[in-house]
Design an enzyme around this catalytic site. Structure first.
Site, PDB file in Angstrom:
ATOM      1  N   TYR A  30       0.861  -1.184   0.000  1.00  0.00           N
ATOM      2  CA  TYR A  30       0.000   0.000   0.000  1.00  0.00           C
ATOM      3  C   TYR A  30       0.892   1.226   0.000  1.00  0.00           C
ATOM      4  O   TYR A  30       1.827   1.322   0.799  1.00  0.00           O
ATOM      5  CB  TYR A  30      -0.886  -0.011   1.247  1.00  0.00           C
ATOM      6  CG  TYR A  30      -1.796   1.192   1.391  1.00  0.00           C
ATOM      7  CD1 TYR A  30      -2.912   1.348   0.577  1.00  0.00           C
ATOM      8  CD2 TYR A  30      -1.544   2.159   2.360  1.00  0.00           C
ATOM      9  CE1 TYR A  30      -3.755   2.452   0.709  1.00  0.00           C
ATOM     10  CE2 TYR A  30      -2.386   3.258   2.512  1.00  0.00           C
ATOM     11  CZ  TYR A  30      -3.485   3.394   1.687  1.00  0.00           C
ATOM     12  OH  TYR A  30      -4.316   4.485   1.828  1.00  0.00           O
TER      13      TYR A  30
ATOM     14  N   LYS B  95       4.663   9.945   8.363  1.00  0.00           N
ATOM     15  CA  LYS B  95       4.385  10.563   9.664  1.00  0.00           C
ATOM     16  C   LYS B  95       5.478  10.458  10.734  1.00  0.00           C
ATOM     17  O   LYS B  95       5.545  11.294  11.630  1.00  0.00           O
ATOM     18  CB  LYS B  95       3.081   9.979  10.187  1.00  0.00           C
ATOM     19  CG  LYS B  95       2.995   8.460  10.018  1.00  0.00           C
ATOM     20  CD  LYS B  95       1.656   8.014   9.445  1.00  0.00           C
ATOM     21  CE  LYS B  95       1.706   6.604   8.881  1.00  0.00           C
ATOM     22  NZ  LYS B  95       0.650   6.277   7.972  1.00  0.00           N
TER      23      LYS B  95
ATOM     24  N   ASP C  75       9.399   2.627  -0.420  1.00  0.00           N
ATOM     25  CA  ASP C  75       8.374   3.315   0.368  1.00  0.00           C
ATOM     26  C   ASP C  75       8.667   2.983   1.831  1.00  0.00           C
ATOM     27  O   ASP C  75       8.350   1.891   2.309  1.00  0.00           O
ATOM     28  CB  ASP C  75       6.984   2.824  -0.044  1.00  0.00           C
ATOM     29  CG  ASP C  75       5.874   3.463   0.781  1.00  0.00           C
ATOM     30  OD1 ASP C  75       6.161   3.992   1.872  1.00  0.00           O
ATOM     31  OD2 ASP C  75       4.709   3.396   0.349  1.00  0.00           O
TER      32      ASP C  75
END
Ligand code: HOZ
Length: 428
Positions: free
Chosen positions: A144, A267, A239
């Site tokens: 994802y 984050k 990622d």
């Protein structure tokens, strides 16, 4: 356990927000439970609106690596708040942040701040296309990379949790150049390169997958991927939204000794504030506007409050070398505890993990890709989730997510959680 306040908030929320949430996984649909509305958090614990206390293994999906509300980060935020929240202009803070990231992550010679992991990957892929002049991209089933159109193909996380193949509203043309390969199956990548030898701009991968549950790369898989990308002139994008600054200061790239061309972060570099970043080789980053022609922008990019929080967090991670050892040990303790509790009760499960990331899969099979993750018994996970929640453990409300441990967790926290898992296994 009292849940009246959360239930009332849910009713109110559903009147004004789709599904009562701002992100689907939070609705707890996959685990058939009432979502808890969180009121506050401190260290390893979160407290809901009914006053229930939970040991938190979601940790805001990663950024709270030091635990919630670390005082040093709160102080940095307070200090900046007094000076202003957003200027839409350059600040020394963003320079400091970029200096920190480029000094800590060997593959990042230059970096650009954005506001989320979704934005980071979306921008990195645009950059890869701009740099190579090619259109096709390769992603892996079950990985994802946020919710941008081109990457919502066989995606993990909420997409997998909802059991949908992608998303409606994505024009066919947007995914026409997205090719998918199987995680841990290098031959599936080779086939794509042989079919499109000069058309693939980049291969984007979660170097340790965290959004189909935790799935580790097999020995040599990332190295072979690196070699294939180099051979065919495609860029390798890691990622590292989940793994960055978590598996090690230099993320999975450091842990596995592989240098991607570009890497994306989320984050964790904002200490909990909404932040993302992408960075990589200087010659590639030179294509980003205003130096080059790949356009990407954002009023809130490099927001000073987020930078202040992120700098404080990264400095602590940099200076206190014991944190990563502690996270490794706590993660190992958790995984070993779960395995022992299962074995003692004759329960067949699989536990995957790396450092502070873990997933307990309700399947007997090894889980090494999307298909093997899908063999998990999600009904059993749902029962397990309810048991854990009612015993004060806040874990991911989906089989296909990770369990996060922070440096604020103690061995006693982990042992109590393992005891609760044992209690579930004892029920048969
Ligand atoms: N797997 C997501 C974070 N990487 C879950 C967060 C969300 O969708 O709310």
């Amino acid at each position: 356990m009292k849940t009246e306040v959360s239930q009332k908030l849910k009713q109110r929320a559903e009147l004004v927000m789709p599904g009562g949430v701002n992100s689907p996984v939070r609705a707890f649909n996959a685990v058939n439970e009432q979502p808890r509305f969180i009121e506050r958090a401190k260290g390893a614990y979160i407290y809901d609106a009914d006053g229930n206390k939970y040991t938190d293994y979601v940790c805001s999906w990663g950024p709270m690596i030091l635990g919630h509300n670390d005082e040093r980060i709160v102080e940095a935020v307070k200090k900046q708040l007094e000076k202003g929240m957003s200027y839409g202009a350059s600040t020394e803070l963003e320079v400091e942040m970029a200096e920190l990231i480029t000094s800590l992550v060997p593959c990042c010679e230059k970096v650009r701040m954005v506001n989320s992991g979704t934005e980071a990957v979306m921008s990195a892929v645009r950059l890869a296309r701009g740099f190579t002049g090619r259109d096709k991209i390769v992603k892996f089933d079950g990985c994802y990379h946020g919710h941008s159109d081109m990457l919502l193909v066989k995606a993990g996380s909420g997409v997998l949790t909802q059991g949908i193949p992608g998303s409606s509203g994505v024009p066919v043309n947007c995914t026409a150049d997205t090719l998918t390969a199987k995680y841990n199956d290098i031959s599936s990548v080779k086939t794509l390169f042989e079919t499109y030898p000069d058309k693939i701009a980049c291969v984007v991968i979660e170097p340790v997958a965290g959004n189909m549950g935790v799935v580790l790369p097999k020995d040599g898989f990332l190295r072979e991927l690196r070699e294939l990308c180099t051979k065919y002139g495609a860029l390798l994008i890691f990622d590292e939204v989940i793994t960055g600054f978590r598996l090690a200061l230099g993320g999975a790239a450091e842990k596995f000794g592989i240098k991607p061309d570009l890497a994306t972060y989320g984050k964790i570099i904002g200490g909990g504030m909404p932040v993302g970043a992408y960075g990589g080789r200087g010659d590639i980053m030179a294509c980003v506007a205003p130096v080059g022609n790949v356009y990407q922008a954002g009023t809130l990019s490099g927001n000073p409050v987020a930078m202040a929080a992120g700098i404080a967090q990264l400095k602590i991670l940099k200076e206190d070398k014991s944190i990563y050892t502690r996270l490794e040990n706590l993660g190992e303790r958790l995984r070993n505890g779960i395995k022992k509790a299962a074995a003692d009760n004759g329960i067949k499960i699989k536990v995957n993990g790396a450092s502070s990331l873990s997933t307990l899969f309700f399947t007997e099979n090894e889980v090494y890709d999307y298909e093997t993750a899908l063999l998990s018994n999600t009904k059993r996970y749902s029962d397990y989730f309810s048991h854990m929640l009612s015993n004060g453990n806040y874990i991911a409300p989906s089989q296909f997510e990770a369990m996060f441990v922070s440096a604020a967790h103690t061995e006693a926290d982990i042992d109590k959680t393992v005891d609760d898992i044992r209690g579930f296994f004892e029920k048969g």
